[in-house]
Design an enzyme around this catalytic site. Sequence first.
Site, PDB file in Angstrom:
ATOM      1  N   ASN A   1      -3.630  -4.510  -3.006  1.00  0.00           N
ATOM      2  CA  ASN A   1      -4.107  -3.307  -4.003  1.00  0.00           C
ATOM      3  C   ASN A   1      -4.913  -3.832  -4.992  1.00  0.00           C
ATOM      4  O   ASN A   1      -4.855  -4.981  -5.348  1.00  0.00           O
ATOM      5  CB  ASN A   1      -2.553  -2.871  -4.467  1.00  0.00           C
ATOM      6  CG  ASN A   1      -1.768  -2.108  -3.484  1.00  0.00           C
ATOM      7  OD1 ASN A   1      -2.317  -1.439  -2.704  1.00  0.00           O
ATOM      8  ND2 ASN A   1      -0.511  -2.062  -3.676  1.00  0.00           N
TER       9      ASN A   1
ATOM     10  N   CYS B   1      -0.972   0.398   4.425  1.00  0.00           N
ATOM     11  CA  CYS B   1      -0.106   0.502   3.482  1.00  0.00           C
ATOM     12  C   CYS B   1       1.214   1.169   4.102  1.00  0.00           C
ATOM     13  O   CYS B   1       1.046   1.812   4.854  1.00  0.00           O
ATOM     14  CB  CYS B   1      -0.479   1.776   2.236  1.00  0.00           C
ATOM     15  SG  CYS B   1       0.836   1.717   0.994  1.00  0.00           S
ATOM     16  N   HIS B   2       2.333   0.480   3.817  1.00  0.00           N
ATOM     17  CA  HIS B   2       3.697   1.119   4.297  1.00  0.00           C
ATOM     18  C   HIS B   2       4.242   2.261   3.744  1.00  0.00           C
ATOM     19  O   HIS B   2       5.399   2.656   4.117  1.00  0.00           O
ATOM     20  CB  HIS B   2       4.726  -0.141   4.519  1.00  0.00           C
ATOM     21  CG  HIS B   2       5.193  -0.610   3.112  1.00  0.00           C
ATOM     22  ND1 HIS B   2       5.315  -1.906   2.847  1.00  0.00           N
ATOM     23  CD2 HIS B   2       5.323   0.016   1.805  1.00  0.00           C
ATOM     24  CE1 HIS B   2       5.870  -2.091   1.667  1.00  0.00           C
ATOM     25  NE2 HIS B   2       5.857  -1.110   1.079  1.00  0.00           N
TER      26      HIS B   2
ATOM     27  N   HIS C   1      -1.629   5.839  -2.082  1.00  0.00           N
ATOM     28  CA  HIS C   1      -0.322   6.151  -3.083  1.00  0.00           C
ATOM     29  C   HIS C   1      -0.728   7.407  -3.841  1.00  0.00           C
ATOM     30  O   HIS C   1      -0.154   7.447  -4.869  1.00  0.00           O
ATOM     31  CB  HIS C   1      -0.355   4.809  -4.224  1.00  0.00           C
ATOM     32  CG  HIS C   1       0.075   3.706  -3.652  1.00  0.00           C
ATOM     33  ND1 HIS C   1      -0.131   2.469  -4.467  1.00  0.00           N
ATOM     34  CD2 HIS C   1       1.036   3.252  -2.550  1.00  0.00           C
ATOM     35  CE1 HIS C   1       0.448   1.471  -3.641  1.00  0.00           C
ATOM     36  NE2 HIS C   1       0.900   1.830  -2.485  1.00  0.00           N
TER      37      HIS C   1
END
Length: 453
Positions: free
Chosen positions: A149, A171-172, A201
Amino acid sequence: MATKIVLVGAGSAQFGYGTLGDIFQSTTLYGSEIVLLDINPAALAVTEKTARDFIAHEDLPFIISATTDRREALRGAEFVIISIEVGDRFALWDLDWQIPQQYGIQQVYGENGGPGGLFHSLRIIPPILDICADIADICPQAWVFNYSNPMSRICTTVHRRFPELNFVGMCHEIASLERYLPEMLGTSFDNLSLRAGGLNHFSVLLEARYKDSGEDAYADVRAKAPDYFSRLPGYSDILAYTRIHGKVLETEGATERAALGGRDSAWEWSDRTLFKEILQKFNYLPITSDSHFGEYIRWASEVSDHRGILDFYTFYRNYLGHVQPSIELKMKERVVAIMEGIINDSGYEEAAVNIPNRGFIKQLPEFIAVEVPAIIDRKGIHGIPVEVPSGIAGLLCNQIGIHDLTAEAILNGSRDLVIQALLVDSVNDKCRAIPELVDVMISRQSPWLDYLK
Protein backbone atom coordinates in the site's frame (compact mmCIF):
# COMPACT_ATOMS: atom_id res chain seq x y z
CA MET A 1 9.59 -25.85 -18.53
CA ALA A 2 8.98 -25.03 -14.86
CA THR A 3 7.15 -21.81 -14.02
CA LYS A 4 9.43 -19.30 -12.28
CA ILE A 5 7.86 -17.23 -9.50
CA VAL A 6 9.77 -14.51 -7.65
CA LEU A 7 8.64 -13.29 -4.21
CA VAL A 8 10.01 -9.80 -3.55
CA GLY A 9 10.06 -9.11 0.17
CA ALA A 10 10.12 -12.80 1.10
CA GLY A 11 12.11 -12.12 4.26
CA SER A 12 8.87 -10.95 5.82
CA ALA A 13 7.44 -14.10 7.40
CA GLN A 14 3.89 -12.72 7.19
CA PHE A 15 4.14 -12.30 3.40
CA GLY A 16 6.63 -15.06 2.62
CA TYR A 17 4.99 -17.88 4.56
CA GLY A 18 1.46 -16.92 3.50
CA THR A 19 2.35 -16.72 -0.18
CA LEU A 20 4.34 -19.95 -0.09
CA GLY A 21 1.35 -21.72 1.44
CA ASP A 22 -0.87 -20.36 -1.34
CA ILE A 23 1.57 -21.60 -3.98
CA PHE A 24 2.25 -24.98 -2.38
CA GLN A 25 -1.45 -25.94 -2.37
CA SER A 26 -1.72 -25.42 -6.14
CA THR A 27 -1.32 -28.57 -8.24
CA THR A 28 -1.23 -26.34 -11.34
CA LEU A 29 2.01 -24.85 -10.03
CA TYR A 30 3.65 -28.17 -9.14
CA GLY A 31 7.25 -28.19 -10.37
CA SER A 32 7.58 -24.41 -10.21
CA GLU A 33 10.81 -22.68 -9.29
CA ILE A 34 10.21 -20.23 -6.45
CA VAL A 35 12.87 -17.60 -5.88
CA LEU A 36 12.84 -15.82 -2.53
CA LEU A 37 14.22 -12.28 -2.73
CA ASP A 38 14.89 -9.82 0.08
CA ILE A 39 17.43 -7.18 1.07
CA ASN A 40 17.73 -8.71 4.57
CA PRO A 41 19.89 -11.86 4.25
CA ALA A 42 19.22 -13.09 7.79
CA ALA A 43 15.44 -12.89 7.48
CA LEU A 44 15.65 -14.37 3.99
CA ALA A 45 17.63 -17.37 5.27
CA VAL A 46 14.92 -18.13 7.84
CA THR A 47 12.18 -18.09 5.18
CA GLU A 48 14.29 -20.27 2.86
CA LYS A 49 14.95 -22.88 5.54
CA THR A 50 11.29 -22.95 6.56
CA ALA A 51 10.23 -23.40 2.94
CA ARG A 52 12.75 -26.18 2.28
CA ASP A 53 11.80 -28.03 5.45
CA PHE A 54 8.11 -27.74 4.60
CA ILE A 55 8.36 -29.10 1.05
CA ALA A 56 10.59 -31.93 2.28
CA HIS A 57 8.11 -32.85 5.03
CA GLU A 58 5.11 -32.65 2.69
CA ASP A 59 6.99 -34.21 -0.26
CA LEU A 60 5.99 -31.37 -2.59
CA PRO A 61 7.47 -30.92 -6.11
CA PHE A 62 8.83 -27.36 -5.90
CA ILE A 63 12.29 -25.87 -6.37
CA ILE A 64 13.29 -23.26 -3.77
CA SER A 65 16.15 -20.78 -3.96
CA ALA A 66 16.93 -17.51 -2.22
CA THR A 67 19.03 -14.48 -3.09
CA THR A 68 19.61 -10.83 -2.31
CA ASP A 69 20.59 -10.22 -5.96
CA ARG A 70 17.47 -8.82 -7.61
CA ARG A 71 18.64 -8.98 -11.20
CA GLU A 72 19.71 -12.60 -10.79
CA ALA A 73 16.38 -13.46 -9.19
CA LEU A 74 14.37 -11.92 -12.04
CA ARG A 75 16.03 -13.74 -14.92
CA GLY A 76 13.40 -15.87 -16.63
CA ALA A 77 10.64 -14.91 -14.18
CA GLU A 78 7.07 -15.38 -15.37
CA PHE A 79 5.38 -14.11 -12.22
CA VAL A 80 6.68 -11.58 -9.69
CA ILE A 81 4.88 -10.88 -6.41
CA ILE A 82 5.83 -7.74 -4.48
CA SER A 83 5.15 -6.97 -0.85
CA ILE A 84 7.59 -4.53 0.70
CA GLU A 85 7.85 -1.73 3.23
CA VAL A 86 10.75 0.60 4.02
CA GLY A 87 12.20 1.47 7.41
CA ASP A 88 10.34 0.91 10.68
CA ARG A 89 6.81 0.42 9.39
CA PHE A 90 4.87 1.50 12.46
CA ALA A 91 7.21 4.30 13.54
CA LEU A 92 6.88 5.87 10.07
CA TRP A 93 3.14 5.22 10.02
CA ASP A 94 2.85 7.09 13.32
CA LEU A 95 4.54 10.08 11.69
CA ASP A 96 2.23 9.86 8.65
CA TRP A 97 -0.78 9.92 10.94
CA GLN A 98 0.21 12.25 13.78
CA ILE A 99 2.24 15.05 12.21
CA PRO A 100 -0.50 16.15 9.75
CA GLN A 101 -2.94 16.06 12.67
CA GLN A 102 -0.57 18.30 14.64
CA TYR A 103 -0.94 20.80 11.79
CA GLY A 104 -4.71 20.58 12.08
CA ILE A 105 -5.57 18.14 9.27
CA GLN A 106 -8.26 15.76 10.49
CA GLN A 107 -7.28 12.58 8.69
CA VAL A 108 -8.70 9.42 10.22
CA TYR A 109 -5.98 6.80 9.63
CA GLY A 110 -2.98 7.89 7.58
CA GLU A 111 -2.08 4.80 5.54
CA ASN A 112 -3.59 5.05 2.06
CA GLY A 113 -5.46 8.32 1.59
CA GLY A 114 -5.07 11.89 2.79
CA PRO A 115 -1.69 13.36 3.83
CA GLY A 116 -0.60 10.10 5.47
CA GLY A 117 -1.24 8.20 2.27
CA LEU A 118 0.76 10.79 0.35
CA PHE A 119 3.87 10.48 2.54
CA HIS A 120 3.55 6.68 2.60
CA SER A 121 3.46 6.81 -1.21
CA LEU A 122 6.47 9.13 -1.38
CA ARG A 123 8.52 6.61 0.63
CA ILE A 124 7.49 3.30 -0.85
CA ILE A 125 6.95 4.02 -4.55
CA PRO A 126 10.59 4.88 -5.45
CA PRO A 127 11.93 1.42 -4.42
CA ILE A 128 9.02 -0.24 -6.21
CA LEU A 129 9.91 1.76 -9.33
CA ASP A 130 13.48 0.48 -9.00
CA ILE A 131 12.18 -3.10 -8.84
CA CYS A 132 9.98 -2.46 -11.87
CA ALA A 133 12.89 -0.97 -13.81
CA ASP A 134 14.76 -4.26 -13.44
CA ILE A 135 11.63 -6.24 -14.39
CA ALA A 136 11.17 -4.08 -17.50
CA ASP A 137 14.80 -4.74 -18.43
CA ILE A 138 15.13 -8.43 -17.53
CA CYS A 139 11.67 -10.06 -17.75
CA PRO A 140 9.35 -7.49 -19.38
CA GLN A 141 6.63 -10.05 -20.18
CA ALA A 142 6.27 -11.18 -16.56
CA TRP A 143 3.05 -10.61 -14.66
CA VAL A 144 3.77 -8.47 -11.62
CA PHE A 145 1.43 -8.52 -8.63
CA ASN A 146 1.70 -5.87 -5.94
CA TYR A 147 0.42 -6.22 -2.36
CA SER A 148 2.03 -3.08 -0.93
CA ASN A 149 0.00 0.00 0.00
CA PRO A 150 -1.03 2.67 -0.87
CA MET A 151 -2.28 0.42 -3.64
CA SER A 152 -3.96 2.78 -6.08
CA ARG A 153 -1.20 5.42 -5.93
CA ILE A 154 1.48 2.75 -6.40
CA CYS A 155 -0.29 1.27 -9.42
CA THR A 156 -1.04 4.68 -10.93
CA THR A 157 2.59 5.79 -10.65
CA VAL A 158 4.10 2.51 -11.87
CA HIS A 159 1.92 2.52 -14.98
CA ARG A 160 2.85 6.13 -15.70
CA ARG A 161 6.56 5.25 -15.56
CA PHE A 162 6.26 1.78 -17.16
CA PRO A 163 3.09 1.78 -19.30
CA GLU A 164 3.89 -1.57 -20.94
CA LEU A 165 4.45 -3.48 -17.70
CA ASN A 166 1.91 -6.15 -16.67
CA PHE A 167 1.55 -4.62 -13.21
CA VAL A 168 -1.54 -5.54 -11.15
CA GLY A 169 -2.53 -4.53 -7.62
CA MET A 170 -4.10 -7.14 -5.34
CA CYS A 171 -6.07 -6.59 -2.11
CA HIS A 172 -8.08 -8.94 0.11
CA GLU A 173 -10.74 -6.41 1.23
CA ILE A 174 -13.14 -7.82 -1.38
CA ALA A 175 -13.20 -11.03 0.69
CA SER A 176 -15.36 -9.25 3.25
CA LEU A 177 -18.33 -9.89 0.97
CA GLU A 178 -17.82 -13.63 1.30
CA ARG A 179 -17.69 -13.40 5.09
CA TYR A 180 -20.74 -11.21 5.58
CA LEU A 181 -23.25 -11.54 2.76
CA PRO A 182 -24.11 -15.26 3.10
CA GLU A 183 -24.91 -14.85 6.80
CA MET A 184 -26.83 -11.63 6.17
CA LEU A 185 -28.84 -12.92 3.20
CA GLY A 186 -29.30 -16.52 4.33
CA THR A 187 -27.79 -18.10 1.22
CA SER A 188 -24.49 -19.62 0.15
CA PHE A 189 -21.84 -17.40 -1.37
CA ASP A 190 -21.87 -19.63 -4.46
CA ASN A 191 -25.47 -18.55 -5.02
CA LEU A 192 -24.54 -14.86 -5.27
CA SER A 193 -23.44 -13.01 -8.38
CA LEU A 194 -21.66 -9.85 -7.22
CA ARG A 195 -19.71 -6.99 -8.74
CA ALA A 196 -17.93 -4.18 -6.94
CA GLY A 197 -15.80 -1.28 -8.09
CA GLY A 198 -14.09 2.00 -7.30
CA LEU A 199 -10.58 2.68 -6.02
CA ASN A 200 -8.67 0.41 -3.68
CA HIS A 201 -10.05 0.70 -0.12
CA PHE A 202 -12.63 3.08 -1.60
CA SER A 203 -15.00 0.80 -3.48
CA VAL A 204 -18.62 -0.27 -3.09
CA LEU A 205 -20.80 -3.23 -3.98
CA LEU A 206 -22.45 -2.24 -7.26
CA GLU A 207 -24.47 -5.33 -8.25
CA ALA A 208 -25.91 -8.29 -6.34
CA ARG A 209 -28.07 -11.09 -7.75
CA TYR A 210 -29.25 -14.55 -6.66
CA LYS A 211 -28.03 -17.14 -9.16
CA ASP A 212 -30.77 -19.68 -8.48
CA SER A 213 -33.67 -17.31 -9.12
CA GLY A 214 -32.01 -14.60 -11.16
CA GLU A 215 -33.59 -12.04 -8.82
CA ASP A 216 -31.88 -8.84 -7.75
CA ALA A 217 -30.38 -9.24 -4.28
CA TYR A 218 -29.46 -5.62 -3.61
CA ALA A 219 -32.88 -4.79 -2.20
CA ASP A 220 -32.29 -7.46 0.44
CA VAL A 221 -28.77 -6.14 1.09
CA ARG A 222 -30.10 -2.64 1.71
CA ALA A 223 -32.96 -3.89 3.87
CA LYS A 224 -30.89 -6.25 6.04
CA ALA A 225 -27.54 -4.44 6.28
CA PRO A 226 -28.51 -1.90 8.99
CA ASP A 227 -29.61 -4.49 11.54
CA TYR A 228 -26.74 -6.84 10.64
CA PHE A 229 -23.88 -4.34 10.76
CA SER A 230 -25.22 -2.36 13.71
CA ARG A 231 -24.69 -5.47 15.88
CA LEU A 232 -21.64 -7.04 14.23
CA PRO A 233 -18.53 -7.21 16.46
CA GLY A 234 -15.69 -4.87 15.52
CA TYR A 235 -12.09 -4.36 16.49
CA SER A 236 -12.94 -2.68 19.79
CA ASP A 237 -14.63 -5.95 20.77
CA ILE A 238 -11.72 -8.01 19.47
CA LEU A 239 -9.11 -5.90 21.28
CA ALA A 240 -11.10 -6.11 24.52
CA TYR A 241 -11.33 -9.89 24.12
CA THR A 242 -7.58 -10.27 23.59
CA ARG A 243 -6.84 -8.18 26.66
CA ILE A 244 -9.22 -10.16 28.86
CA HIS A 245 -8.22 -13.61 27.59
CA GLY A 246 -4.58 -12.97 26.75
CA LYS A 247 -5.02 -14.54 23.33
CA VAL A 248 -4.40 -12.86 19.98
CA LEU A 249 -7.20 -13.87 17.60
CA GLU A 250 -6.60 -14.75 13.95
CA THR A 251 -8.77 -11.98 12.55
CA GLU A 252 -6.80 -10.43 9.70
CA GLY A 253 -9.49 -8.61 7.77
CA ALA A 254 -12.28 -10.41 9.64
CA THR A 255 -14.66 -9.77 12.50
CA GLU A 256 -16.23 -13.13 13.21
CA ARG A 257 -18.84 -13.50 15.94
CA ALA A 258 -17.79 -17.12 16.47
CA ALA A 259 -14.30 -16.06 17.58
CA LEU A 260 -15.91 -13.97 20.34
CA GLY A 261 -18.35 -16.58 21.54
CA GLY A 262 -21.19 -15.49 19.27
CA ARG A 263 -21.82 -12.21 21.08
CA ASP A 264 -23.02 -8.98 19.47
CA SER A 265 -20.84 -5.90 19.63
CA ALA A 266 -20.76 -3.77 22.77
CA TRP A 267 -20.79 -0.72 20.47
CA GLU A 268 -23.42 0.11 17.87
CA TRP A 269 -22.08 0.08 14.29
CA SER A 270 -18.59 -0.80 15.56
CA ASP A 271 -15.96 0.12 12.93
CA ARG A 272 -18.76 1.31 10.67
CA THR A 273 -20.33 4.63 11.70
CA LEU A 274 -19.00 6.21 8.48
CA PHE A 275 -19.99 3.04 6.60
CA LYS A 276 -23.51 3.65 7.93
CA GLU A 277 -23.59 7.18 6.47
CA ILE A 278 -22.49 5.94 3.04
CA LEU A 279 -25.10 3.18 3.10
CA GLN A 280 -27.89 5.50 4.19
CA LYS A 281 -27.04 8.61 2.16
CA PHE A 282 -25.56 7.08 -1.01
CA ASN A 283 -27.54 3.81 -0.89
CA TYR A 284 -24.54 1.57 -1.63
CA LEU A 285 -22.61 -0.84 0.57
CA PRO A 286 -18.90 -0.04 1.10
CA ILE A 287 -16.48 -2.96 0.74
CA THR A 288 -14.34 -1.92 3.68
CA SER A 289 -14.82 -0.24 7.06
CA ASP A 290 -14.21 3.29 8.39
CA SER A 291 -10.43 3.12 8.82
CA HIS A 292 -9.86 2.66 5.08
CA PHE A 293 -12.92 4.23 3.47
CA GLY A 294 -12.65 7.34 5.62
CA GLU A 295 -9.12 8.14 4.46
CA TYR A 296 -10.48 9.66 1.27
CA ILE A 297 -13.29 11.85 2.64
CA ARG A 298 -12.95 15.25 4.33
CA TRP A 299 -16.06 14.87 6.52
CA ALA A 300 -15.12 11.35 7.59
CA SER A 301 -13.53 12.69 10.77
CA GLU A 302 -16.96 13.89 11.90
CA VAL A 303 -18.73 10.55 11.61
CA SER A 304 -16.09 7.78 11.75
CA ASP A 305 -15.81 5.31 14.63
CA HIS A 306 -12.58 6.74 16.04
CA ARG A 307 -12.51 4.26 18.92
CA GLY A 308 -12.75 1.42 16.43
CA ILE A 309 -9.99 2.88 14.24
CA LEU A 310 -7.62 3.35 17.17
CA ASP A 311 -8.41 -0.11 18.52
CA PHE A 312 -7.86 -1.68 15.10
CA TYR A 313 -4.45 0.01 14.84
CA THR A 314 -3.52 -1.18 18.34
CA PHE A 315 -4.73 -4.72 17.62
CA TYR A 316 -3.00 -4.86 14.23
CA ARG A 317 0.29 -3.65 15.65
CA ASN A 318 0.10 -6.17 18.50
CA TYR A 319 -1.00 -8.96 16.15
CA LEU A 320 2.00 -8.55 13.86
CA GLY A 321 4.27 -8.35 16.89
CA HIS A 322 3.02 -11.57 18.51
CA VAL A 323 1.64 -13.85 15.82
CA GLN A 324 3.88 -16.72 14.71
CA PRO A 325 3.35 -17.13 10.95
CA SER A 326 3.42 -20.64 9.50
CA ILE A 327 3.09 -22.21 6.08
CA GLU A 328 -0.34 -23.77 5.55
CA LEU A 329 -1.61 -25.67 2.53
CA LYS A 330 -4.59 -23.45 1.84
CA MET A 331 -5.20 -20.45 -0.36
CA LYS A 332 -5.66 -17.21 1.56
CA GLU A 333 -5.01 -14.62 -1.16
CA ARG A 334 -6.14 -14.49 -4.79
CA VAL A 335 -2.87 -14.15 -6.68
CA VAL A 336 -2.40 -17.90 -7.12
CA ALA A 337 -5.90 -18.25 -8.56
CA ILE A 338 -5.00 -15.60 -11.13
CA MET A 339 -1.72 -17.32 -12.02
CA GLU A 340 -3.63 -20.59 -12.44
CA GLY A 341 -6.22 -18.81 -14.60
CA ILE A 342 -3.50 -17.46 -16.90
CA ILE A 343 -1.68 -20.80 -17.14
CA ASN A 344 -4.89 -22.81 -17.68
CA ASP A 345 -6.62 -20.22 -19.92
CA SER A 346 -9.65 -20.58 -17.69
CA GLY A 347 -11.57 -17.41 -18.55
CA TYR A 348 -12.94 -17.09 -15.02
CA GLU A 349 -14.06 -13.80 -13.44
CA GLU A 350 -11.87 -12.42 -10.64
CA ALA A 351 -13.72 -10.15 -8.20
CA ALA A 352 -11.20 -7.31 -7.85
CA VAL A 353 -7.92 -6.25 -9.46
CA ASN A 354 -6.22 -2.86 -9.54
CA ILE A 355 -5.38 -1.92 -13.12
CA PRO A 356 -5.26 1.25 -15.26
CA ASN A 357 -8.71 2.55 -16.07
CA ARG A 358 -9.53 1.78 -19.68
CA GLY A 359 -13.12 2.92 -19.64
CA PHE A 360 -13.98 0.52 -16.81
CA ILE A 361 -15.29 3.44 -14.71
CA LYS A 362 -16.40 6.07 -17.20
CA GLN A 363 -16.27 9.00 -14.79
CA LEU A 364 -12.52 8.54 -14.12
CA PRO A 365 -9.53 9.23 -16.42
CA GLU A 366 -7.53 6.46 -18.03
CA PHE A 367 -4.33 7.14 -16.07
CA ILE A 368 -5.75 6.32 -12.65
CA ALA A 369 -5.64 2.74 -11.34
CA VAL A 370 -9.14 1.50 -10.55
CA GLU A 371 -10.36 -1.57 -8.67
CA VAL A 372 -12.73 -3.57 -10.86
CA PRO A 373 -13.58 -7.21 -11.66
CA ALA A 374 -11.71 -8.89 -14.51
CA ILE A 375 -11.68 -11.92 -16.78
CA ILE A 376 -8.54 -14.06 -16.46
CA ASP A 377 -7.24 -16.12 -19.40
CA ARG A 378 -3.96 -17.02 -21.12
CA LYS A 379 -3.71 -13.50 -22.59
CA GLY A 380 -3.83 -12.00 -19.11
CA ILE A 381 -6.18 -9.82 -17.10
CA HIS A 382 -9.07 -8.04 -18.79
CA GLY A 383 -11.00 -5.48 -16.75
CA ILE A 384 -14.79 -5.46 -16.81
CA PRO A 385 -16.64 -2.12 -17.08
CA VAL A 386 -18.92 -1.34 -14.15
CA GLU A 387 -21.68 1.23 -13.70
CA VAL A 388 -20.83 3.54 -10.82
CA PRO A 389 -23.66 5.81 -9.60
CA SER A 390 -23.09 9.56 -9.74
CA GLY A 391 -22.81 10.06 -5.98
CA ILE A 392 -20.13 7.42 -5.52
CA ALA A 393 -18.39 8.62 -8.68
CA GLY A 394 -18.32 12.11 -7.19
CA LEU A 395 -16.41 10.82 -4.18
CA LEU A 396 -14.00 8.94 -6.44
CA CYS A 397 -13.41 11.97 -8.66
CA ASN A 398 -12.02 13.88 -5.68
CA GLN A 399 -8.97 11.57 -5.94
CA ILE A 400 -8.03 12.40 -9.55
CA GLY A 401 -5.83 15.40 -8.80
CA ILE A 402 -4.10 13.88 -5.78
CA HIS A 403 -3.22 10.68 -7.67
CA ASP A 404 -1.92 12.70 -10.62
CA LEU A 405 0.22 14.96 -8.45
CA THR A 406 1.51 12.10 -6.29
CA ALA A 407 2.85 10.38 -9.40
CA GLU A 408 4.37 13.59 -10.77
CA ALA A 409 5.96 14.53 -7.44
CA ILE A 410 7.69 11.15 -7.24
CA LEU A 411 8.77 10.94 -10.87
CA ASN A 412 10.16 14.49 -10.75
CA GLY A 413 11.47 14.41 -7.16
CA SER A 414 9.62 17.66 -6.57
CA ARG A 415 8.92 19.16 -3.13
CA ASP A 416 6.77 21.83 -4.79
CA LEU A 417 4.54 19.18 -6.33
CA VAL A 418 4.19 17.50 -2.92
CA ILE A 419 2.91 20.83 -1.59
CA GLN A 420 0.49 21.08 -4.50
CA ALA A 421 -0.63 17.49 -3.94
CA LEU A 422 -1.61 18.35 -0.36
CA LEU A 423 -3.33 21.56 -1.45
CA VAL A 424 -5.57 19.74 -3.95
CA ASP A 425 -6.36 16.87 -1.55
CA SER A 426 -9.97 17.18 -0.42
CA VAL A 427 -9.04 15.77 3.02
CA ASN A 428 -6.86 18.83 3.70
CA ASP A 429 -8.34 22.25 4.55
CA LYS A 430 -5.08 24.03 5.46
CA CYS A 431 -2.85 26.26 3.31
CA ARG A 432 -0.19 28.40 4.99
CA ALA A 433 1.30 25.63 7.12
CA ILE A 434 1.59 23.10 4.28
CA PRO A 435 5.15 23.99 3.13
CA GLU A 436 6.39 23.67 6.72
CA LEU A 437 4.54 20.38 7.15
CA VAL A 438 6.24 19.03 4.01
CA ASP A 439 9.68 20.15 5.22
CA VAL A 440 9.12 18.57 8.64
CA MET A 441 8.12 15.28 7.05
CA ILE A 442 11.10 15.29 4.67
CA SER A 443 13.38 15.86 7.65
CA ARG A 444 11.74 13.29 9.93
CA GLN A 445 11.55 10.64 7.21
CA SER A 446 15.11 10.91 5.96
CA PRO A 447 16.66 9.20 4.04
CA TRP A 448 13.52 7.99 2.23
CA LEU A 449 12.30 11.47 1.30
CA ASP A 450 15.71 13.07 0.67
CA TYR A 451 15.13 12.87 -3.10
CA LEU A 452 12.48 15.58 -2.87
CA LYS A 453 14.09 18.94 -3.78
